[in-house]
Design a protein around this motif. Structure first.
Motif, PDB file in Angstrom:
ATOM      1  N   ARG A  11       0.844  -1.203   0.000  1.00  0.00           N
ATOM      2  CA  ARG A  11       0.000   0.000   0.000  1.00  0.00           C
ATOM      3  C   ARG A  11       0.874   1.245   0.000  1.00  0.00           C
ATOM      4  N   THR A  12       0.364   2.280  -0.619  1.00  0.00           N
ATOM      5  CA  THR A  12       1.090   3.555  -0.681  1.00  0.00           C
ATOM      6  C   THR A  12       0.318   4.658   0.029  1.00  0.00           C
ATOM      7  N   PHE A  14      -1.806   6.114   3.469  1.00  0.00           N
ATOM      8  CA  PHE A  14      -1.716   5.992   4.918  1.00  0.00           C
ATOM      9  C   PHE A  14      -2.797   6.866   5.569  1.00  0.00           C
ATOM     10  N   PRO A  29      -4.781  -2.977   7.407  1.00  0.00           N
ATOM     11  CA  PRO A  29      -3.467  -2.360   7.214  1.00  0.00           C
ATOM     12  C   PRO A  29      -2.427  -3.018   8.130  1.00  0.00           C
ATOM     13  N   VAL A  31       2.235  -3.409   8.772  1.00  0.00           N
ATOM     14  CA  VAL A  31       3.586  -2.985   8.408  1.00  0.00           C
ATOM     15  C   VAL A  31       4.564  -4.081   8.813  1.00  0.00           C
ATOM     16  N   TYR A  33       8.608  -4.884   9.510  1.00  0.00           N
ATOM     17  CA  TYR A  33       9.881  -4.230   9.771  1.00  0.00           C
ATOM     18  C   TYR A  33      10.889  -5.272  10.269  1.00  0.00           C
ATOM     19  N   PRO A  39      10.713  -0.329   6.302  1.00  0.00           N
ATOM     20  CA  PRO A  39       9.412  -0.958   6.568  1.00  0.00           C
ATOM     21  C   PRO A  39       8.606  -1.143   5.277  1.00  0.00           C
ATOM     22  N   HIS A  41       4.823  -1.438   3.946  1.00  0.00           N
ATOM     23  CA  HIS A  41       3.428  -1.190   4.327  1.00  0.00           C
ATOM     24  C   HIS A  41       2.526  -2.003   3.397  1.00  0.00           C
ATOM     25  N   THR A  43      -1.462  -4.412   3.016  1.00  0.00           N
ATOM     26  CA  THR A  43      -2.799  -4.752   3.518  1.00  0.00           C
ATOM     27  C   THR A  43      -2.947  -6.262   3.442  1.00  0.00           C
ATOM     28  N   HIS A  87      -4.998  -2.749  12.957  1.00  0.00           N
ATOM     29  CA  HIS A  87      -3.643  -2.669  12.395  1.00  0.00           C
ATOM     30  C   HIS A  87      -2.788  -3.776  13.009  1.00  0.00           C
ATOM     31  N   ASP A  89       1.386  -5.080  13.448  1.00  0.00           N
ATOM     32  CA  ASP A  89       2.829  -4.900  13.288  1.00  0.00           C
ATOM     33  C   ASP A  89       3.461  -6.280  13.129  1.00  0.00           C
TER      34      ASP A  89
END
Length: 201
Positions: A11-12, A14, A29, A31, A33, A39, A41, A43, A87, A89
């Motif tokens: 995804r671009t 935010f 969404p 991310v 890392y 990172p 990003h 979906t 979300h 991580d």
């Protein structure tokens, strides 16, 4: 624990507005890392992802534009009311790499009659191979008597795991249940006294 395979999309966009639109479209969404890389990003499909992350420290095998990524779920943000995932991580991992994870403690069996147990530590920290993470540490309390204690050093760890929690940390405490019952009887006697006095009048 075997990895859960999911298709992800880069995804671009935010921000809260995009996140809201993504969730309405059945996407979550996220991310990725780790390893000093920038990172990524992405979906993820909401339904499949929600099922995949039901266990602690879920390992995801992601297909991102035809490229495979192994990632460990590190944090899940949920709506406080609806409890839907907002979300995620993810930490990128490699085969053979060791990672630090918090693993829940599960009790099995029943302590000796007349005793109660108290789980002092609900999770313990372990170091384990990223693609073979334990889902729990099992503790057998069957038949254990009052005064017995189970410490970190007493835990039977899953194969390949190393305990990071203090070995002297108290995990389970077993004590007598007699005092609790006696207090209940005493309380009942005190509560009954006014009623007896009233009936005497």
């Amino acid at each position: 624990m075997s990895e859960q395979k999911l298709a992800a999309e880069v995804r671009t966009e935010f921000g809260k507005g995009f996140a809201r639109r993504a969730r309405m479209a059945g996407q979550i969404p996220a991310v990725i890392y780790g390893h000093g890389a920038e990172p990524i990003h992405i979906t993820l499909p909401a339904k499949a992802t929600t099922l995949a992350v039901r266990t602690a420290n879920a390992l995801l095998s992601l297909d991102i534009n035809g490229e495979g990524h192994l990632a460990l779920v590190k944090d899940i943000q949920r709506d406080p009311i609806k409890q839907i995932i907002e979300h995620i991580d993810l930490l990128t991992v490699r085969q053979g790499e060791t990672v630090t994870v918090d693993v829940p403690v599960h009790l099995s069996g029943e302590t000796a009659p007349g005793t109660v147990h108290n789980l002092e530590l609900t999770v313990v920290s372990l170091e384990a191979e990223a693609t073979h993470l334990p889902t729990a540490v099992e503790v057998d309390i069957e038949g254990r008597g009052a005064g017995e204690h189970i410490h970190g050093s007493d835990l039977v760890l899953p194969k390949g795991s190393v305990l990071l929690t203090d070995a002297d940390a108290l995990v389970v405490n077993i004590s007598e249940a007699i005092e609790e019952a006696a207090e209940g009887e005493e309380g009942a006697a005190v509560a009954g006294a006014p009623a007896e006095a009233a009936s005497a009048e």
